[in-house]
Write a protein that holds these residues in place. Structure first.
Motif, PDB file in Angstrom:
ATOM      1  N   HIS A 111       5.910  -0.428 -34.346  1.00 20.97           N
ATOM      2  CA  HIS A 111       5.097   0.783 -34.552  1.00 20.97           C
ATOM      3  C   HIS A 111       5.904   1.984 -34.044  1.00 20.97           C
ATOM      4  O   HIS A 111       5.889   2.309 -32.868  1.00 20.97           O
ATOM      5  CB  HIS A 111       3.769   0.621 -33.769  1.00 20.97           C
ATOM      6  N   GLU A 115       2.475   4.123 -41.186  1.00 19.23           N
ATOM      7  CA  GLU A 115       1.133   4.143 -40.606  1.00 19.23           C
ATOM      8  C   GLU A 115       0.301   5.040 -41.512  1.00 19.23           C
ATOM      9  O   GLU A 115       0.405   6.267 -41.461  1.00 19.23           O
ATOM     10  CB  GLU A 115       1.136   4.674 -39.164  1.00 19.23           C
ATOM     11  N   HIS A 166      -6.283   5.374 -38.900  1.00 17.36           N
ATOM     12  CA  HIS A 166      -4.921   4.860 -39.019  1.00 17.36           C
ATOM     13  C   HIS A 166      -4.908   3.363 -39.319  1.00 17.36           C
ATOM     14  O   HIS A 166      -5.773   2.628 -38.873  1.00 17.36           O
ATOM     15  CB  HIS A 166      -4.149   5.101 -37.705  1.00 17.36           C
ATOM     16  N   CYS A 199      -3.554   2.124 -33.843  1.00 11.79           N
ATOM     17  CA  CYS A 199      -3.832   2.708 -32.527  1.00 11.79           C
ATOM     18  C   CYS A 199      -5.321   2.968 -32.319  1.00 11.79           C
ATOM     19  O   CYS A 199      -6.158   2.514 -33.078  1.00 11.79           O
ATOM     20  CB  CYS A 199      -3.073   4.011 -32.418  1.00 11.79           C
ATOM     21  N   ASP A 240       3.196   2.833 -29.212  1.00 14.50           N
ATOM     22  CA  ASP A 240       3.112   3.823 -30.280  1.00 14.50           C
ATOM     23  C   ASP A 240       4.253   4.832 -30.085  1.00 14.50           C
ATOM     24  O   ASP A 240       4.064   5.906 -29.528  1.00 14.50           O
ATOM     25  CB  ASP A 240       1.741   4.505 -30.209  1.00 14.50           C
TER      26      ASP A 240
HETATM   27 ZN   LIG Z   1      -1.944   5.881 -35.033  1.00 18.23          ZN
END
Ligand SMILES: [Zn+2]
Ligand SMILES: [Zn+2]
Length: 807
Positions: free
Chosen positions: A9, A68, A89, A139, A207
């Motif tokens: 990610h 994403e 997301h 997330c 993230d």
């Molecule tokens: Zn995100």
């Protein structure tokens, strides 16, 4: 694989003002951390995919391609009220090439059909294009986590089951993140429980929004610029609540999730499953509709022979041989359709009275282009070489740039869209970057530096210089930087964000034409005027095989066109630009006096001095000037001028005389290097071109290999070994300064045209010139700073390197 964790990610600078990580630095850091793979998952776009793929491949890290995306639980077509602005997301990774094609579709359709504040995909889109994709729950902004945070576990579970249904049992994962945020503790507990209950496996991610922990401040500033927040203390603005969004080591990740080794290890499993390779360098030639009964190649051939007499009423054997050879190479490489498309565009432009420039770049070395009227300079007469344009022994795509007056470029683009189909044609994205001054001003404002000081410092940075260069140049700036820790911190932050991509816009010149709907080949979105543009920039669309055409706008085309029109109106004289006499004494007299205001390329003081000294009296004198008036060759100007006026020239070998005579014995052109290799050492032209490139780029290993061949060939041709060695040494020392003669000749022709018009029709010419200048400011505002220099190719960041190589 080495470590037991891979980042799945990751945001780069192409998450535009929501990512401070440059792709090269992210990849380099992943290398340092000995990670076997790295993902790229920017927000809603695939801008960086090609650059990322290449960078990873170079250093031997496996690239995991992803995005994403923004997801709406409603329909992507719904818009119009606040409730539809929801965009959660969801993280997607390509497991294979099918997944890559599908990701392109999802991301493009989210932009083209689902854009409402954000490019939104919906369930229908994912269901249609799920194959080959691995999805993870992303997330805190994912729909699942949002439901958890609202204590709505049933919805969270329903959504998780839905995604698992869509992507398949082995292709959906719940994502644990820990950036020290209290919400994450709650979410992670729920996700872990959900994972057990629903048997959906867990993975761990960070993230990533920047490379190192110390870049957190730069990211904060970027976000503040993005959201328009005044300062970092502005409480309302969206902000990162911790400084944990960097590329962490496997140890750091393990320490965050001591109880979930299996979720860490699963990132490696996913990385191993992802085997998506980008098909780079496979040409996707667009199709040109030819008359029935003919192949594309046959039609091109027929056109050339039909048109040959217009250029050469009695073609010599040399002309016929060259034409055959070029046609053979072009057809064999599968580029016949490309030439037909360019020919058709030029023909359309002429039919609408749109002036077409005489050509530029290496295309002027192609006889087929000349015969078809795509270029307007005789390559045989001026010794311009086809292999410089298209080398049969090297992987190279044809690249013909066309010049049209700025104000009529839109018509050409509209024609191309109409002819090849709206879904087959797009313009190309370009990225505006944060310039040094803007970086200093923006970060100064956000960090609450005294506005007067910000202003003072910004003015100390010359335009076009980087902050580092400015610090080196200005004592005052360096003193400020070194004396005050607050200023130092501010400028360091500015340096960290300087040069990052800040917005995407439409490149004014480039157009791609696909051999099938473009959405099958590249990610798309809309440009500022609503037209479809590619998400890959100019360099990247070419790498994925698309044919790109540059419709450039020379201000001079406008001036020339208006002059011709004015002369027609006022004097009733029709000027045929394609057949101007190239020996007009008035024109050379004017140039020799240095009266060059308004003459293309030759306006500057240095040029005027050069022209007064040189006193050109034929076109052959003008051709070398573009190549000569540059750093490096410039030092040879005095010799050049003396020899022009009769100083004797000594050649290392008599065979060099015909090759170097036009430039008075001074080596100037890449074509001269090629001819020397060809005529003295017996290299084939394609090989000579490869040698010229090797020398130009100082490729030592390749040069070492070719040196004995050159010496041996020269000796066999009756050149003494000693002289052959001398020639080799001079050539290899000079080659890096060598200029493309085709381009030099084409520009000399434009210069001659403007000079001819000015010398013979001064009133009309200056009228056109002044009115074009009046419009210039307006044009610049319209086109943005991308094409501020009307004499150069608009320089998107990634094109700058190409500019140096090809001009
Ligand atoms: Zn995100
Ligand atoms: Zn993210």
């Amino acid at each position: 694989m080495g470590t037991d964790f891979v980042h799945l990610h990751v945001h780069s600078e192409y998450s535009l003002l929501d990512g401070a990580g440059r792709i090269k630095e992210l990849v380099r850091r992943a290398c340092e951390l000995e990670m076997p793979a790295l993902a790229l998952t920017d927000h809603g776009v695939m801008y960086g995919i090609v650059e990322f793929y290449e960078t990873c491949t170079e250093v031997g890290i496996k690239p995991l391609l992803g995005c994403e995306i923004y997801y709406t639980t409603k329909s992507r077509f719904d818009r119009g009220s606040r409730q539809y602005a929801e965009a959660s997301h969801l993280l997607l990774l390509c497991e294979n090439e099918i997944g890559y094609r599908n990701l392109i579709k999802i991301v493009s359709k989210a932009h083209l059909e689902g854009f409402y504040y954000k490019p939104r995909a919906d369930k229908e889109l994912l269901a249609e294009y799920h194959e080959g994709l691995i999805a993870t729950s992303a997330c805190l902004a994912s729909p699942i986590c949002k439901a958890i945070l609202q204590d709505d576990l049933p919805t969270a579970e329903r959504l998780a089951c839905e995604f698992r249904e869509i992507f398949g049992h082995d292709n959906f994962f719940l994502e644990l993140q820990n950036h020290g945020l209290p919400e994450q503790r709650k979410v992670n507990e729920a996700l872990i429980a959900m994972s057990q209950k629903l048997r959906i496996p867990l993975i761990v991610t960070n993230d990533v929004h920047y490379v190192r922990a110390e870049d957190a401040q730069a990211q904060e500033v970027l976000l503040a610029i993005n959201t328009g927040a005044k300062t970092l203390e502005d409480e309302d603005r969206f902000r990162f609540k911790s400084h944990e969004f960097y590329l962490k080591s496997a140890d750091e990740m393990r320490a965050l999730f001591p109880d979930h080794p299996e979720a860490l290890a699963r990132t490696i499993e996913i990385a191993e499953r992802c085997t998506c390779r980008l098909p780079l360098g496979e040409p996707q030639m667009p199709h040109y509709e030819v008359p029935e009964g003919l192949t594309t190649e046959e039609f091109l051939r027929r056109l050339c022979y039909e048109r040959l007499p217009q250029r050469y009423p009695e073609p010599s054997d040399e002309v016929k041989k060259r034409l055959e050879y070029e046609l053979q190479v072009i057809c064999q490489k599968g580029y016949a359709g490309y030439f037909l498309i360019v020919w058709d565009i030029v023909r359309y432009a002429r039919s609408r009275g749109i002036l077409v420039g005489p050509g530029r770049g290496s295309a002027a070395g192609c006889l087929v282009s000349y015969v078809l009227g795509i270029t307007n300079i005789d390559p045989l007469k001026y010794g311009l070489m086809f292999e410089r344009f298209l080398n049969p022994e090297r992987q190279s795509s044809p690249d013909i740039d066309l010049d049209f007056p700025d104000e009529r470029r839109e018509e050409i683009i509209a024609y191309v869209r109409h002819k090849y189909g709206e879904d087959h044609v797009a313009q190309i994205v370009t990225f505006g970057t944060l310039q040094a001054r803007a970086a200093v001003r923006d970060s100064g404002r956000v960090l609450k530096i005294d506005p007067n000081l910000v202003d003072r410092v910004a003015k100390l940075i010359p335009m076009k210089l980087s902050l580092a260069e400015a610090l080196e140049m200005s004592f005052e700036l360096r003193d400020l930087y070194e004396s005050d820790p607050q200023i130092r911190q501010w400028l360091d932050t500015a340096k960290a964000i300087e040069g990052l991509a800040r917005h995407a816009s439409t490149h004014p010149c480039g157009v791609v034409i696909g051999n099938r709907p473009l959405i099958d080949l590249v990610p798309l979105q809309r440009g500022h005027d609503g037209g479809v543009i590619t998400q890959y920039d100019g360099a990247s669309v070419e790498k994925v095989g698309l044919v790109k055409m540059d419709f450039l706008g020379l201000r001079n085309s406008t001036i020339i066109g208006r002059t011709v029109q004015l002369v027609q109106e006022t004097e009733g004289i029709t000027i045929d630009l394609n057949n101007l006499p190239l020996d007009d004494p008035k024109t050379y007299a004017m140039l020799s006096e240095g009266h060059t205001v308004g003459v293309f390329q030759m306006e500057k003081t240095g040029w005027r001095k050069l022209l007064r000294e040189l006193k050109p009296d034929r076109f052959e004198h003008l051709v070398p000037l573009v190549a000569l008036y540059r750093p490096g060759p410039m030092e040879d100007i005095p010799v050049f001028v003396r020899r022009r006026h009769g100083e004797p020239i000594e050649y290392l070998h008599p065979k060099l005389e015909p090759i170097l005579r036009d430039t008075f014995g001074v080596m100037l052109y890449q074509e001269q290097v090629m001819r020397i290799a060809n005529e003295l050492a017996g290299f084939s032209m394609p090989q000579a071109e490869i040698l010229m490139r090797a020398m130009g780029k100082k490729k030592a290993d390749l040069m070492e290999k070719m040196r004995p061949l050159f010496l041996e060939g020269a000796v066999n041709n009756g050149v003494s070994r000693e002289v052959a060695e001398q020639i080799w040494e001079r050539m290899s020392a000079f080659a890096q300064y060598a200029f493309n003669k085709s381009h030099s000749a084409a520009y000399a022709l434009v210069a001659y045209q403007t000079a001819y018009l000015k010398a013979n029709f001064p009133v009309q010419y200056m009228t056109a010139f002044l009115s074009a200048n009046r419009n210039l400011r307006e044009d610049r505002r319209r086109l943005g700073r991308m094409s501020a220099d009307e004499n150069s190719r608009p320089t998107a960041r990634h094109q700058q390197k190409r500019l140096r190589l090809s001009h």
